[in-house]
Design an enzyme around this catalytic site. Structure first.
Site, PDB file in Angstrom:
ATOM      1  N   SER A  62      34.650  50.019  34.374  1.00  0.00           N
ATOM      2  CA  SER A  62      35.776  50.390  33.514  1.00  0.00           C
ATOM      3  C   SER A  62      35.683  51.842  33.029  1.00  0.00           C
ATOM      4  O   SER A  62      34.601  52.433  32.988  1.00  0.00           O
ATOM      5  CB  SER A  62      35.818  49.465  32.295  1.00  0.00           C
ATOM      6  OG  SER A  62      35.713  48.119  32.693  1.00  0.00           O
TER       7      SER A  62
HETATM    8  N1  SAH Z   1      31.873  45.689  32.716  1.00  0.00           N
HETATM    9  C1  SAH Z   1      31.955  45.831  34.136  1.00  0.00           C
HETATM   10  C2  SAH Z   1      33.365  45.544  34.563  1.00  0.00           C
HETATM   11  C3  SAH Z   1      33.438  44.999  35.929  1.00  0.00           C
HETATM   12  S1  SAH Z   1      35.066  44.526  36.427  1.00  0.00           S
HETATM   13  C4  SAH Z   1      31.545  47.236  34.535  1.00  0.00           C
HETATM   14  O1  SAH Z   1      31.764  48.159  33.732  1.00  0.00           O
HETATM   15  O2  SAH Z   1      31.037  47.431  35.633  1.00  0.00           O
HETATM   16  C5  SAH Z   1      35.119  42.841  35.927  1.00  0.00           C
HETATM   17  C6  SAH Z   1      34.134  41.915  36.588  1.00  0.00           C
HETATM   18  O3  SAH Z   1      34.487  40.578  36.204  1.00  0.00           O
HETATM   19  C7  SAH Z   1      34.117  41.943  38.102  1.00  0.00           C
HETATM   20  O4  SAH Z   1      32.831  42.258  38.563  1.00  0.00           O
HETATM   21  C8  SAH Z   1      34.534  40.508  38.498  1.00  0.00           C
HETATM   22  O5  SAH Z   1      33.868  40.040  39.658  1.00  0.00           O
HETATM   23  C9  SAH Z   1      34.130  39.723  37.271  1.00  0.00           C
HETATM   24  N2  SAH Z   1      34.820  38.437  37.098  1.00  0.00           N
HETATM   25  C10 SAH Z   1      36.114  38.116  37.344  1.00  0.00           C
HETATM   26  N3  SAH Z   1      36.356  36.824  37.049  1.00  0.00           N
HETATM   27  C11 SAH Z   1      35.181  36.300  36.605  1.00  0.00           C
HETATM   28  C12 SAH Z   1      34.791  35.020  36.139  1.00  0.00           C
HETATM   29  N4  SAH Z   1      35.641  34.003  36.061  1.00  0.00           N
HETATM   30  N5  SAH Z   1      33.500  34.851  35.754  1.00  0.00           N
HETATM   31  C13 SAH Z   1      32.610  35.871  35.821  1.00  0.00           C
HETATM   32  N6  SAH Z   1      32.923  37.118  36.257  1.00  0.00           N
HETATM   33  C14 SAH Z   1      34.192  37.328  36.635  1.00  0.00           C
END
Ligand code: SAH
Length: 211
Positions: A62
C-alpha cells in the site's frame, strides 16, 4: 534510489508529516522500517515513492500515506496485541511489530506469507507470527485483540473480526466494491461496536475463503 535512510526521511517529512500524520510512534516506526526490503527487486528504486507497488500474485504494497493513516487511527500503544489481515509483503507487519507487543498476521497466498516471514526474520522481528488462511475469519484462538488492521477491502464488515476485539479495542478496515471504498473505524465500548466512516480509499479485494 538515493541512500535508503535519506529516502525514508524524505518520505516521512513530505508524504506523512506535511499531510498531517503526527503520532510519534507511527512516524518513528516509518523512519525505522526499511520499506525497500519488502518491495520486489524490479521496483526497489521506487520503494519510497508516494504510491502502491506490485508485490506478486496480483497484490500490492500500500501507499505509505494510507498505511500511516490507518496506523494512526488505531492509537497503538507498546503493550498492544494486534491482528493484521492481508500480510502481503509484510511491511505493515513490521511497522506494527515496531509499535506493539505482539503481532499476528494472516495472508491467503502461501507464497506471499512465506516471503513476508523471510523478510521479517531477516530484519530480526521476533514478536510477529504470520499465518496462511482466510483473514476474514480472524484468529479466534489468539483473540481478543487490542487492535485489528485490515489491508484488503471487504464488501461488508466481517462480523468475525468485530467480535475478536477486546473492550476498548479498535478496528480499521476498507469496506466497499472495487469502484468505491471507504475506511471504516470501529471501537468497542462497553461491549458495543461504535463505528465511524473515514477516508475514501482503493485496496485490493478481501477474498472470501469459498472463492
Ligand atoms: N499490508 C500489505 C498489503 C497487501 S495487499 C502490504 O503493505 O504489503 C492485501 C493483501 O491481502 C494481499 O496480499 C491479499 O492476498 C491479502 N488478502 C486478500 N483477501 C484475504 C483474506 N481473505 N485473508 C487473508 N489475506 C487476504
Amino acid at each position: 534510489m538515493p541512500n535508503p535512510t535519506t529516502a525514508r526521511q524524505l518520505m516521512v517529512a513530505s508524504q506523512l508529516r506535511d499531510r498531517g500524520i503526527s503520532d510519534p510512534r507511527v512516524l518513528n516506526a516509518m523512519l525505522r522500517v526499511p520499506r525497500h526490503e519488502f518491495v520486489p527487486e524490479p521496483y526497489r528504486a521506487q520503494a519510497y515513492e508516494d504510491h502502491p507497488l506490485p508485490i506478486g500474485d496480483g497484490q500490492t504494497i500500500s501507499q505509505p500515506y494510507i498505511v500511516a493513516l490507518m496506523l494512526e487511527s488505531l492509537h497503538l500503544t507498546p503493550g498492544d496485541k494486534v491482528l493484521e489481515v492481508g500480510t502481503g509483503s509484510g511491511y505493515v507487519t513490521a511497522l506494527l511489530a515496531e509499535i506493539a507487543a505482539q503481532v499476528f498476521s494472516i495472508e491467503r497466498h502461501a507464497s506471499l506469507a512465506e516471503s513476508a516471514r523471510k523478510a521479517l526474520a531477516a530484519l530480526g522481528y521476533t514478536n510477529v507470527c504470520v499465518f496462511t488462511g482466510d483473514g476474514a475469519l480472524g484468529l479466534p484462538a489468539c483473540a481478543p485483540f487490542d487492535a485489528i488492521l485490515v489491508s484488503a477491502a471487504a464488501l461488508r464488515m466481517p462480523p468475525a473480526l468485530v467480535v475478536q476485539l477486546r473492550d476498548g479495542g479498535r478496528l480499521i478496515i476498507p469496506v466497499g466494491s472495487q469502484d468505491s471504498q471507504q475506511l471504516h473505524f470501529i471501537r468497542m465500548v462497553n461491549g458495543q461496536a461504535v463505528s465511524s466512516l473515514r477516508e475514501p480509499v482503493r485496496f485490493v479485494p478481501l477474498v472470501p475463503s469459498q472463492e
